[in-house]
Design an enzyme around this catalytic site. Structure first.
Site, PDB file in Angstrom:
ATOM      1  N   ASP A  76       0.837  -1.200   0.000  1.00 29.45           N
ATOM      2  CA  ASP A  76       0.000   0.000   0.000  1.00 29.45           C
ATOM      3  C   ASP A  76       0.878   1.259   0.000  1.00 29.45           C
ATOM      4  O   ASP A  76       1.872   1.332   0.725  1.00 29.45           O
ATOM      5  CB  ASP A  76      -0.876  -0.041   1.264  1.00 29.45           C
ATOM      6  CG  ASP A  76      -1.980   1.000   1.276  1.00 29.45           C
ATOM      7  OD1 ASP A  76      -2.813   0.978   0.357  1.00 29.45           O
ATOM      8  OD2 ASP A  76      -2.006   1.829   2.204  1.00 29.45           O
ATOM      9  N   GLU A  88       1.829  -0.565  -4.899  1.00 30.04           N
ATOM     10  CA  GLU A  88       0.791   0.385  -5.303  1.00 30.04           C
ATOM     11  C   GLU A  88       1.532   1.689  -5.573  1.00 30.04           C
ATOM     12  O   GLU A  88       1.746   2.515  -4.702  1.00 30.04           O
ATOM     13  CB  GLU A  88      -0.262   0.596  -4.215  1.00 30.04           C
ATOM     14  CG  GLU A  88      -1.407   1.475  -4.720  1.00 30.04           C
ATOM     15  CD  GLU A  88      -2.073   2.353  -3.667  1.00 30.04           C
ATOM     16  OE1 GLU A  88      -3.145   2.881  -3.942  1.00 30.04           O
ATOM     17  OE2 GLU A  88      -1.517   2.546  -2.566  1.00 30.04           O
TER      18      GLU A  88
HETATM   19  C1  NOJ Z   1      -4.529   2.890  -0.864  1.00 27.16           C
HETATM   20  C2  NOJ Z   1      -5.604   1.903  -0.614  1.00 27.16           C
HETATM   21  O1  NOJ Z   1      -5.859   1.179  -1.785  1.00 27.16           O
HETATM   22  C3  NOJ Z   1      -6.812   2.681  -0.142  1.00 27.16           C
HETATM   23  O2  NOJ Z   1      -7.970   1.869  -0.096  1.00 27.16           O
HETATM   24  C4  NOJ Z   1      -6.478   3.266   1.202  1.00 27.16           C
HETATM   25  O3  NOJ Z   1      -7.552   4.091   1.636  1.00 27.16           O
HETATM   26  C5  NOJ Z   1      -5.210   4.109   1.140  1.00 27.16           C
HETATM   27  N1  NOJ Z   1      -4.155   3.488   0.386  1.00 27.16           N
HETATM   28  C6  NOJ Z   1      -4.674   4.354   2.535  1.00 27.16           C
HETATM   29  O4  NOJ Z   1      -4.167   3.154   3.054  1.00 27.16           O
END
Ligand code: NOJ
Ligand code: CA
Length: 447
Positions: free
Chosen positions: A182, A229
Site C-alpha cells: 500500500d 501500489e
Molecule cells: C490505498 C488503498 O488502496 C486505499 O484503499 C487506502 O484508503 C489508502 N491506500 C490508505 O491506506
C-alpha cells in the site's frame, strides 16, 4: 509468463457464516471456482485486525487476522488449499501508516513522524486539509497522509525497518507468496519535512527499503512477489522496478477507454519500463469505479473489450472480483455509506453476487447491487462474459513470448502482434473490417 492475479475484497467476496461480512472460510469455499477460472494468484485486500476506519487499511496488528474475517488457522488452511490448486495467496501490506490503535502508537511514539509545530504544507489524502494533527498527550503534531486515525510511520527510523522485515518473514514463513504494498510511492518522506508535494512522496530513499525487502524475499524459495501500489506518473515508474517485481500502472487504469487515449499509454508503458520488467494491467480495484461501469457504462460488449485488452497485453494482469462477470458498481444510498473517502468508494466494494436470488448474502454490510449479472447464471451459459474471460485466461497462456507490436489497422481497430499471434480489437460502436475480417462493435479476436 503472464500471470493472472485476482484481487479479492474479503468483506465482499463470500460469507461463510451469514453475518453479512465476507470472510476467509467463504473465500476458501470458492477456490474451486477460482481454479476453474484459471487464476495464478489471489491478492486479498487487508486481512489484519483493524478498527476499520479505512476498512483494513488502518492496521492494529500486522501478525494476525481480523476476527470478522477469521483466524490465523483459517488463513493457513486457505493458503494450503490454494497451494494444491497452484494458486498463490498474496496479502496486502500497509507500511505507510498504522491505525492509531496499534500498540506502537502509544508505546513506541518514535516510530512515527512528529513535529513541534505544523512544519509544512503537506495535505491529507482524505480531508484535503493539513496532514498534521495535534496530539495533546505528546504535545506535538503527528503526520497523517490519510485519516487522522492513520498516523504515518517514520521510515527513517531503522527500528521501523527492522519491524517490517520481521513482519514479512512472519508471513512468508506461513506460505504467503507475495504482498501488494500500500502507498509504495510515499512510505518515506523528506527528512527535513520541507514544503511541497515532491517532499511528501516519491522520495528516492524509498528504494533502499524495497532493496531490503527484496533481500528478505530472496531468503525464500520460491521467491515471494512484491507488487507496489505505485500511484505515480508513468515516467516515474521505472525506478520502482529496481527492487519490486511489479509496479501498478495507474496511467493505464485512469485513462479513458478510448483507442486514442489507451493505445499511446500502452505503447509508452512498454517503451518506458526497463528491460525485463513485467508490465501490469488492470481496470478496476477497490478504490476505482469498476471497469464495467467506468469504462463500459454498463454495456457488456464494451466491458468484454476492456477485459480482452487487459488479458491480451504482455505481462501480468489483475482482475478485481466481479470483473469476470462484468459486474457494475453497486448503488449505495447515502445512509449506507461507510467509506471515509470523498467520493466514497463503497459502490466498487459492494458484495459479489454469486446467484440471481442473492440469498448467499444475509443483510450484507454494504447493499448487494443488481444480481442480474451473477456467477451462477453465467457459469451455466457458455456465451457469458464469465466463460469469455475464462477462455481468454486460457488463451493468454498460449502466447509464445511477451513481445508486443502495434500493427497498422483501420481507424477504430487496435491491431497488435503478441508473440506468434495477432490480436484485433474493435474499439467502436460500429462494425469494422480488418484484412477481410469482420469485427462486431467492441469485438476482440486472437488469430
Ligand atoms: C490505498 C488503498 O488502496 C486505499 O484503499 C487506502 O484508503 C489508502 N491506500 C490508505 O491506506
Ligand atoms: Ca462472515
Amino acid at each position: 509468463m503472464g500471470r493472472l492475479i485476482y484481487q479479492i475484497y474479503p468483506r465482499s467476496f463470500a460469507d461463510s457464516n451469514g453475518d453479512g461480512v465476507g470472510d476467509l472460510r467463504g473465500l476458501a469455499s470458492k477456490l474451486d471456482h477460482l481454479e476453474w477460472l484459471g487464476i495464478d494468484a489471489i491478492w486479498s485486500s487487508p486481512t489484519f485486525p483493524s478498527p476499520n476506519v479505512d476498512w483494513g487499511y488502518d492496521v492494529s496488528n500486522y501478525r494476525d487476522v481480523h476476527p470478522e474475517l477469521g483466524t490465523l488457522d483459517d488463513l493457513d488452511t486457505l493458503i494450503a488449499d490454494a497451494r494444491t490448486r497452484n494458486i498463490d495467496v498474496w496479502l496486502d501490506l500497509v507500511p505507510n501508516h498504522t491505525s492509531d490503535k496499534h500498540d506502537w502508537f502509544s508505546d513506541r511514539p518514535e516510530y512515527y513522524v512528529w513535529s513541534t509545530d505544523i512544519p509544512n504544507d503537506w495535505k491529507s489524502g482524505f480531508s484535503g486539509g493539513t496532514a498534521w494533527e495535534y496530539d495533546a498527550r505528546r504535545k506535538r503534531y503527528y503526520l497523517h497522509q490519510f485519516a487522522v486515525e492513520q498516523p504515518d510511520l517514520d521510515w527513517w527510523n531503522l527500528d521501523v525497518r527492522a519491524e517490517f522485515e520481521q513482519i514479512l518473514r512472519f508471513w512468508f514463513d506461513r506460505g504467503v507468496a507475495g504482498f501488494r504494498i500500500d502507498v509504495a510511492h510515499a512510505l518515506i518522506k523528506d527528512r527535513e519535512l520541507r514544503d511541497g508535494e515532491r517532499y511528501q512522496r516519491e522520495r528516492p530513499e524509498v528504494h533502499d527499503i524495497f532493496r531490503a525487502w527484496q533481500a528478505v524475499a530472496h531468503e525464500y524459495d520460491p521467491k515471494p512477489t512484491l507488487m507496489g501500489e505505485t500511484y505515480v506518473p508513468l515516467a516515474h515508474l521505472p525506478p520502482y522496478y529496481a527492487h519490486l517485481d511489479l509496479a501498478q500502472n495507474f496511467a493505464f487504469t485512469n485513462a479513458e477507454f478510448e483507442l486514442d487515449d489507451l493505445r499511446p499509454i500502452v505503447e509508452r508503458t512498454l517503451k518506458t519500463l526497463p528491460a525485463g520488467a513485467t508490465p501490469l494491467w488492470f481496470g478496476s480495484n477497490h478504490d476505482h469505479s469498476r471497469l464495467a461501469t467506468r469504462w463500459a457504462f454498463g454495456d457488456e460488449a464494451r466491458a468484454r473489450a476492456a477485459l480482452f485488452l487487459i488479458l491480451t497485453l504482455p505481462g501480468d494482469a489483475i482482475l478485481f472480483q466481479g470483473d469476470e462477470i462484468a459486474l457494475e458498481d453497486g448503488k449505495v444510498p447515502k445512509d449506507r455509506i461507510t467509506d471515509i473517502g470523498d467520493p466514497p468508494r463503497d459502490p466498487e466494494r459492494t458484495p459479489l453476487p454469486w446467484t440471481r436470488s442473492g440469498d448467499e448474502w444475509q443483510e450484507p454490510w454494504l447493499p448487494l447491487g443488481s444480481t442480474k449479472r451473477n456467477v451462477e447464471d453465467q457459469r451455466a451459459d457458455p456465451d457469458s462474459t464469465l466463460h469469455y474471460v475464462r477462455d481468454l485466461i486460457a488463451q493468454r497462456k498460449q502466447f509464445s513470448d511477451d513481445s508486443y507490436e502495434t500493427l497498422k489497422s483501420v481507424s477504430g481497430v487496435w491491431a497488435y502482434r503478441r508473440g506468434d499471434k495477432t490480436c484485433l480489437l474493435n474499439m467502436t460502436d460500429d462494425v469494422a473490417g480488418h484484412e477481410g475480417r469482420t469485427l462486431q462493435p467492441w469485438q476482440g479476436l486472437i488469430l
